[in-house]
Motif scaffolding. Structure first.
Motif, mmCIF file in Angstrom:
data_model
loop_
_atom_site.group_PDB
_atom_site.id
_atom_site.type_symbol
_atom_site.label_atom_id
_atom_site.label_comp_id
_atom_site.label_asym_id
_atom_site.label_seq_id
_atom_site.Cartn_x
_atom_site.Cartn_y
_atom_site.Cartn_z
ATOM 1 N N VAL A 54 47.728 36.083 37.573
ATOM 2 C CA VAL A 54 47.870 35.214 36.407
ATOM 3 C C VAL A 54 48.788 34.048 36.702
ATOM 4 N N LYS A 55 49.822 34.284 37.492
ATOM 5 C CA LYS A 55 50.850 33.280 37.727
ATOM 6 C C LYS A 55 50.328 32.161 38.622
ATOM 7 N N PRO A 56 50.815 30.936 38.426
ATOM 8 C CA PRO A 56 50.404 29.830 39.288
ATOM 9 C C PRO A 56 50.901 30.040 40.719
ATOM 10 N N LYS A 57 50.348 29.278 41.618
ATOM 11 C CA LYS A 57 50.783 29.374 43.008
ATOM 12 C C LYS A 57 52.265 29.043 43.106
ATOM 13 N N ARG A 58 52.957 29.826 43.883
ATOM 14 C CA ARG A 58 54.398 29.647 44.017
ATOM 15 C C ARG A 58 54.706 28.422 44.877
ATOM 16 N N GLY A 59 55.658 27.608 44.391
ATOM 17 C CA GLY A 59 56.031 26.393 45.096
ATOM 18 C C GLY A 59 56.799 26.679 46.372
ATOM 19 N N VAL A 84 40.680 44.285 25.053
ATOM 20 C CA VAL A 84 40.245 43.414 23.974
ATOM 21 C C VAL A 84 40.760 42.014 24.277
ATOM 22 N N THR A 85 40.134 40.988 23.709
ATOM 23 C CA THR A 85 40.674 39.632 23.802
ATOM 24 C C THR A 85 41.073 39.173 22.407
ATOM 25 N N ASP A 86 42.055 38.269 22.335
ATOM 26 C CA ASP A 86 42.493 37.772 21.042
ATOM 27 C C ASP A 86 41.987 36.350 20.821
ATOM 28 N N SER A 87 42.438 35.706 19.740
ATOM 29 C CA SER A 87 41.927 34.381 19.386
ATOM 30 C C SER A 87 42.328 33.315 20.394
ATOM 31 N N ARG A 88 43.349 33.588 21.194
ATOM 32 C CA ARG A 88 43.800 32.635 22.209
ATOM 33 C C ARG A 88 43.170 32.893 23.576
ATOM 34 N N GLY A 89 42.288 33.884 23.634
ATOM 35 C CA GLY A 89 41.643 34.191 24.898
ATOM 36 C C GLY A 89 42.470 35.057 25.824
ATOM 37 N N ARG A 90 43.599 35.545 25.334
ATOM 38 C CA ARG A 90 44.409 36.452 26.147
ATOM 39 C C ARG A 90 43.703 37.803 26.244
ATOM 40 N N ILE A 91 43.873 38.463 27.368
ATOM 41 C CA ILE A 91 43.212 39.740 27.623
ATOM 42 C C ILE A 91 44.258 40.835 27.536
ATOM 43 N N ILE A 92 44.053 41.769 26.605
ATOM 44 C CA ILE A 92 45.036 42.814 26.314
ATOM 45 C C ILE A 92 44.472 44.139 26.791
ATOM 46 N N VAL A 93 45.230 44.841 27.636
ATOM 47 C CA VAL A 93 44.738 46.045 28.306
ATOM 48 C C VAL A 93 45.716 47.189 28.090
ATOM 49 N N THR A 94 45.219 48.319 27.574
ATOM 50 C CA THR A 94 46.065 49.512 27.500
ATOM 51 C C THR A 94 46.080 50.209 28.851
ATOM 52 N N ASP A 95 47.218 50.821 29.161
ATOM 53 C CA ASP A 95 47.381 51.470 30.465
ATOM 54 C C ASP A 95 48.140 52.784 30.278
ATOM 55 N N PRO A 96 47.435 53.897 30.017
ATOM 56 C CA PRO A 96 48.131 55.182 29.883
ATOM 57 C C PRO A 96 48.925 55.558 31.128
ATOM 58 N N GLY A 97 48.467 55.132 32.286
ATOM 59 C CA GLY A 97 49.191 55.435 33.527
ATOM 60 C C GLY A 97 50.555 54.798 33.583
ATOM 61 N N ALA A 98 50.704 53.631 32.936
ATOM 62 C CA ALA A 98 51.993 52.937 32.883
ATOM 63 C C ALA A 98 52.669 53.108 31.537
ATOM 64 N N GLY A 100 52.031 51.749 28.750
ATOM 65 C CA GLY A 100 52.283 50.468 28.111
ATOM 66 C C GLY A 100 51.054 49.599 28.021
ATOM 67 N N ILE A 101 51.295 48.339 27.654
ATOM 68 C CA ILE A 101 50.241 47.364 27.391
ATOM 69 C C ILE A 101 50.473 46.144 28.264
ATOM 70 N N HIS A 102 49.398 45.663 28.878
ATOM 71 C CA HIS A 102 49.437 44.420 29.651
ATOM 72 C C HIS A 102 48.763 43.311 28.846
ATOM 73 N N ILE A 103 49.351 42.102 28.871
ATOM 74 C CA ILE A 103 48.703 40.922 28.304
ATOM 75 C C ILE A 103 48.538 39.897 29.428
ATOM 76 N N PHE A 104 47.289 39.568 29.741
ATOM 77 C CA PHE A 104 46.973 38.582 30.770
ATOM 78 C C PHE A 104 46.546 37.291 30.078
ATOM 79 N N LYS A 110 50.468 33.037 32.058
ATOM 80 C CA LYS A 110 51.557 33.922 31.655
ATOM 81 C C LYS A 110 51.081 35.366 31.671
ATOM 82 N N TYR A 111 52.050 36.250 31.829
ATOM 83 C CA TYR A 111 51.766 37.692 31.821
ATOM 84 C C TYR A 111 52.900 38.382 31.077
ATOM 85 N N LYS A 112 52.545 39.452 30.358
ATOM 86 C CA LYS A 112 53.571 40.228 29.658
ATOM 87 C C LYS A 112 53.190 41.702 29.713
#
Length: 351
Positions: A54-59, A84-98, A100-104, A110-112
């Motif tokens: 998700v992150k841009p190329k590192r300078g 699922v995707t939201d109105s902004r096109g972000r991709i939200i993924v549940t992860d029982p192994g972690a 928690g929740i990933h937002i791409f 950005k990533y959260k």
């Protein structure tokens, strides 16, 4: 005629959090487009499973710092389940192994990641399925805690639905979830109770739909649920079928049966609907996605067991956005695969 995209491989074991993300080899070609009736087609777009993508190329200076301090510890998917995707096109993924929740957020680069594993009250233990409302609030079922967790669009905790005295949850095993923002309703499948609960947004139970059995409107381990216009689309997993009900729970139709031939179902998982109203059903064991019309006829399928582009190992969740991009959770391969369906659009109501 039934068509397929790709060929086969072997199962992998579930990796640890710090293990390296399995990747499609750069030299490996993407699967060819699937050419369908009437000029329709299905194309493979990409896979992803890491914060780094998700992150841009590192300078230059950041790369120099990496030489001294080492590269950052980028988060990766561990055992993803739902998307699922939201109105902004972000991709939200549940992860029982972690736990928690990933937002791409590829557009915003950005990533959260957020979780509640270590909280004394209302800890989130095994996030299962995910849905969003029109305000992009995030609703997550927890199959172990027996609750529904609600977060705002930035991942800030709002409340837990189904939390009762003693800390346990009201639901036995909540799995699928869908949110009707206009009617202010939440629909959640309780797999062990063989029921669907209709709630208001505060969590009060308004109606209970279904009972254990194999008849119309009955369930045997229901899992995923989707909203489609005025219908509920339910994965009735151990009856090996997909049932369509109206919003009050009245039976309308079903497709699928147990078997090992094309069009049959053995381990149905995720379900979604494209702009033309066709149903996409993940078949977890075979590693494919089957596409049916509303009469239950198999139109085509794509995928196969394997680790390459367009191949799956124990695929789970499935979501189709308003542009007919198809997001498939490729669980054991620890990634999301994205396809794009180009059809004749008749419009699709939002969830």
């Amino acid at each position: 005629m039934v068509l397929s995209l790709v060929c086969a491989s072997v199962l992998l074991s579930t990796p640890a959090w710090g293990a390296r993300q399995p990747k499609v080899k750069s030299a490996e070609p993407a699967p060819p487009d699937l050419l369908l009736e009437g000029g329709r087609r299905l194309t493979f777009e990409r896979t992803f499973g890491s914060e780094r993508e998700v992150k841009p190329k590192r300078g230059f200076w950041k790369r120099m710092l990496d030489v001294v301090a080492g590269e950052p510890n980028f988060k990766v998917l561990i055992r993803p389940y739902s998307v699922v995707t939201d109105s902004r096109g972000r991709i939200i993924v549940t992860d029982p192994g972690a736990a928690g929740i990933h937002i791409f957020d590829f557009a915003g680069q950005k990533y959260k990641f957020f979780s509640r594993r270590d909280k004394e009250k209302d800890a989130m233990l095994a996030p299962q399925c995910v849905a969003v409302d029109t305000e992009d609030n995030i609703y997550v079922t927890d199959s172990e805690a027996g609750k529904i967790f609600v977060f705002d669009s930035n991942g800030k905790y709002q409340r837990a639905i189904g939390s009762i005295k003693g800390g346990e949850g009201y639901f036995k095993r909540p799995t699928g979830i869908a949110v009707d923002s206009a009617a202010q309703r939440i629909y959640v499948t309780d797999t062990l109770r063989n029921k669907i609960f209709m709630l208001d947004l505060q969590g009060s139970v308004l109606q209970v739909i279904g009972q254990n059995g194999g008849g119309n409107g009955e369930f045997n381990f229901p899992t995923e649920v989707r909203l489609d216009e005025q219908n509920l689309i339910v994965v009735d997993a151990m009856n090996f079928r997909i049932q369509t009900l109206d919003r009050s729970g009245a039976f309308r139709s079903s497709i699928g049966q147990l078997g090992d031939s094309s069009g049959a179902m053995f381990r149905p998982k995720g379900v979604a609907i494209d702009s033309e109203g066709d149903l996409y059903v993940v078949e977890g064991l075979w590693g494919i996605v089957q596409v049916f019309n509303r009469q239950g006829d198999l139109l085509y399928y794509f995928g196969k067991r394997g680790t390459g582009a367009g191949q799956f190992q124990l695929p789970a969740g499935l979501f189709i956005d308003h542009d007919d991009r198809i997001f498939v959770v490729d669980s054991i391969n620890r990634r999301i695969q994205v396809f794009h369906y180009f059809g004749i659009k008749h419009g699709k109501e939002g969830m």
